[in-house]
Write a protein that holds these residues in place. Structure first.
Motif, PDB file in Angstrom:
ATOM      1  N   ALA A  23       0.853  -1.159  -0.112  1.00 15.53           N
ATOM      2  CA  ALA A  23      -0.129  -0.023  -0.033  1.00 15.53           C
ATOM      3  C   ALA A  23       0.976   1.137  -0.004  1.00 15.53           C
ATOM      4  O   ALA A  23       1.991   1.235   0.181  1.00 15.53           O
ATOM      5  CB  ALA A  23      -0.773   0.083   1.407  1.00 15.53           C
ATOM      6  N   ASN A  98      10.394   1.027   4.455  1.00 15.76           N
ATOM      7  CA  ASN A  98       9.197   1.781   4.449  1.00 15.76           C
ATOM      8  C   ASN A  98       7.896   1.581   5.238  1.00 15.76           C
ATOM      9  O   ASN A  98       7.295   2.320   5.488  1.00 15.76           O
ATOM     10  CB  ASN A  98       8.336   1.567   3.126  1.00 15.76           C
ATOM     11  CG  ASN A  98       7.155   2.146   2.722  1.00 15.76           C
ATOM     12  OD1 ASN A  98       6.842   3.455   2.817  1.00 15.76           O
ATOM     13  ND2 ASN A  98       6.244   1.321   2.895  1.00 15.76           N
ATOM     14  N   ALA A  99       7.763   0.155   5.661  1.00 13.13           N
ATOM     15  CA  ALA A  99       6.642  -0.103   6.588  1.00 13.13           C
ATOM     16  C   ALA A  99       6.517   0.608   7.727  1.00 13.13           C
ATOM     17  O   ALA A  99       7.445   0.915   8.270  1.00 13.13           O
ATOM     18  CB  ALA A  99       6.746  -1.769   7.103  1.00 13.13           C
ATOM     19  N   VAL A 102       1.241   4.990  10.787  1.00  3.87           N
ATOM     20  CA  VAL A 102       1.295   6.263  10.485  1.00  3.87           C
ATOM     21  C   VAL A 102      -0.015   6.895  11.337  1.00  3.87           C
ATOM     22  O   VAL A 102      -0.097   8.221  11.431  1.00  3.87           O
ATOM     23  CB  VAL A 102       1.209   6.691   8.865  1.00  3.87           C
ATOM     24  CG1 VAL A 102       2.258   6.535   8.209  1.00  3.87           C
ATOM     25  CG2 VAL A 102      -0.014   6.031   8.289  1.00  3.87           C
ATOM     26  N   THR A 121       7.348  -0.764  15.144  1.00  7.71           N
ATOM     27  CA  THR A 121       6.959  -0.844  14.014  1.00  7.71           C
ATOM     28  C   THR A 121       7.714  -0.156  13.007  1.00  7.71           C
ATOM     29  O   THR A 121       8.270  -0.689  11.852  1.00  7.71           O
ATOM     30  CB  THR A 121       5.324  -0.616  13.443  1.00  7.71           C
ATOM     31  OG1 THR A 121       4.537  -1.289  14.607  1.00  7.71           O
ATOM     32  CG2 THR A 121       4.955  -0.797  12.415  1.00  7.71           C
ATOM     33  N   LEU A 148      12.775   5.600   6.004  1.00 10.77           N
ATOM     34  CA  LEU A 148      11.628   6.665   5.556  1.00 10.77           C
ATOM     35  C   LEU A 148      11.437   7.539   7.032  1.00 10.77           C
ATOM     36  O   LEU A 148      11.015   7.053   7.919  1.00 10.77           O
ATOM     37  CB  LEU A 148      10.445   5.896   5.418  1.00 10.77           C
ATOM     38  CG  LEU A 148      10.049   5.665   3.797  1.00 10.77           C
ATOM     39  CD1 LEU A 148       9.487   6.881   3.504  1.00 10.77           C
ATOM     40  CD2 LEU A 148      11.111   5.090   2.983  1.00 10.77           C
ATOM     41  N   GLY A 208       7.285  13.920   2.082  1.00 10.53           N
ATOM     42  CA  GLY A 208       6.333  15.022   2.250  1.00 10.53           C
ATOM     43  C   GLY A 208       5.162  14.676   3.071  1.00 10.53           C
ATOM     44  O   GLY A 208       5.049  13.991   3.713  1.00 10.53           O
TER      45      GLY A 208
END
Ligand SMILES: NC(=O)c1ccc[n+]([C@@H]2O[C@H](COP(=O)([O-])OP(=O)(O)OC[C@H]3O[C@@H](n4cnc5c(N)ncnc54)[C@H](OP(=O)(O)O)[C@@H]3O)[C@@H](O)[C@H]2O)c1
Length: 315
Positions: A23, A98-99, A102, A121, A148, A208
């Motif tokens: 995703a 990246n995982a 958020v 995480t 990230l 961003g």
């Protein structure tokens, strides 16, 4: 020449592993790298979602070389099995961390090892994964580890004496602290790799402000409701789609002019072409890096020595 996200260099022959690639930013990083010819491995915790993402990449990129491997970054057996799989590959040109969680829970939660869940995480699982797969990264000429980070790192501070937020948890603080820790770890890894004269590089990026309502709809990957599209479009002036959010990690993987220790993000802070971007002094601080590293080793239950016992970070 400025980097052109729509004209990527040829990536045939490269193997890239992306965590949480079913995703969002991770998916589009995978799709864009597959489009450039890379062999892409989606490391995902849910097999069905991974298969939906693979099907989507194959629909959208003719001849894509894309597969999946299981990975839940909060589970040590899962991380260790994924690291073993990476070692067996014999070649990993880039590992994109990246995982991420958020939207942290309002109340502090922990993983099964007692670590605060957002830290677990967003940082600890990746820390353990990189430590265990370092031999294959170091055996691959020019390999890159891509972390990230986030603009959220500008709005908080790392408190090494309360890394797990036992005394001061809020959802926002948990996210911001996790992204600061990821950035500090990313730059510290770069210093340690350089000190050990390793050929591998560690790079930090941020996407961003990238929202799903501003992102192309893709079956099984991104299907925001009409209300979400409407709400996200109201913020169009300062947001972008996650397809554009992927530009910075893709550049970090492919651009020969990007080096270890670089930090990339959108040209207009929250959106735009991926450029070398400023980052907080705290994130680059060798002192913070030296302080944080053993705390991560302890929390991840994973010694992480680069280049043998003698290697250390610069003062
Ligand atoms: N979007 C932004 O504006 C923004 C800004 C700054 C930084 N970032 C960073 O960019 C990264 C991606 O963000 P995003 O917006 O694309 O998020 P997203 O759309 O929510 O995607 C997150 C991905 O991480 C995976 N994931 C979550 N927990 C996992 C676990 N325990 N094990 C394995 N995979 C797990 C998710 O898998 P499931 O589908 O299984 O949940 C999903 O594939 C994150 O690290 C985030 O902090 C994003």
């Amino acid at each position: 020449m400025p980097w052109d996200p729509s004209g990527l260099p040829d990536a045939h022959g490269r193997t890239v592993v992306i965590t949480g690639a079913n995703a969002g930013v991770g998916y589009f990083t995978a799709e864009q790298l597959a489009g450039a010819g890379a062999r892409v491995i989606l490391a995902c915790r849910d097999q069905e979602r991974a298969e939906a993402a693979i099907a989507a990449v194959r629909r959208r990129v003719r001849g894509a070389n894309v597969t999946a491997m299981p990975l839940d970054v909060t589970s040590r057996p899962s991380i260790d099995a994924a690291a073993d799989s990476l070692l067996e590959l014999g070649r990993v040109d880039a590992l994109v961390l990246n995982a991420g969680m958020v939207h942290p829970p309002r109340k502090r939660a922990t993983d099964e090892y007692g670590n605060e869940l957002v830290l677990s995480t967003n940082v600890l699982g990746h820390f353990r994964l990189v430590a265990r797969s370092l031999p294959v990264l170091e055996a691959t000429p020019g390999a890159r580890v891509v972390w990230l980070g986030s603009l959220a790192s500008r709005l908080g501070r790392l408190h090494p004496d309360d890394l797990q937020l036992e005394r001061s948890y809020t959802a926002w603080r948990a996210y911001s602290r996790s992204k600061i820790a990821a950035q500090v770890a990313g730059f510290e890894l770069d210093r340690r790799l350089r000190a050990a004269r390793s050929g591998a590089a560690s790079i930090v990026v941020h996407p961003g402000y990238s929202t799903s309502g501003r992102t192309p709809g893709i079956r099984g990957v991104n299907q925001p409701s009409r209300a979400k599209r409407f709400a996200d479009n109201l913020q169009a002036a300062w947001t972008q789609g996650k397809d554009h959010g992927a530009w910075a990690p893709v550049r970090a993987v492919l651009d020969p002019d990007v080096s270890g220790g670089d930090h990339l993000g959108p040209a207009e802070w929250t959106k735009g072409r991926p450029v070398h971007a400023p980052v907080t002094r705290a994130s680059r601080s060798p002192r913070q890096g030296r302080l944080l590293w053993p705390l991560l080793e302890e929390a991840a239950d994973q010694p992480f020595v680069v280049g043998g016992a003698g290697a250390a970070s610069d003062a």
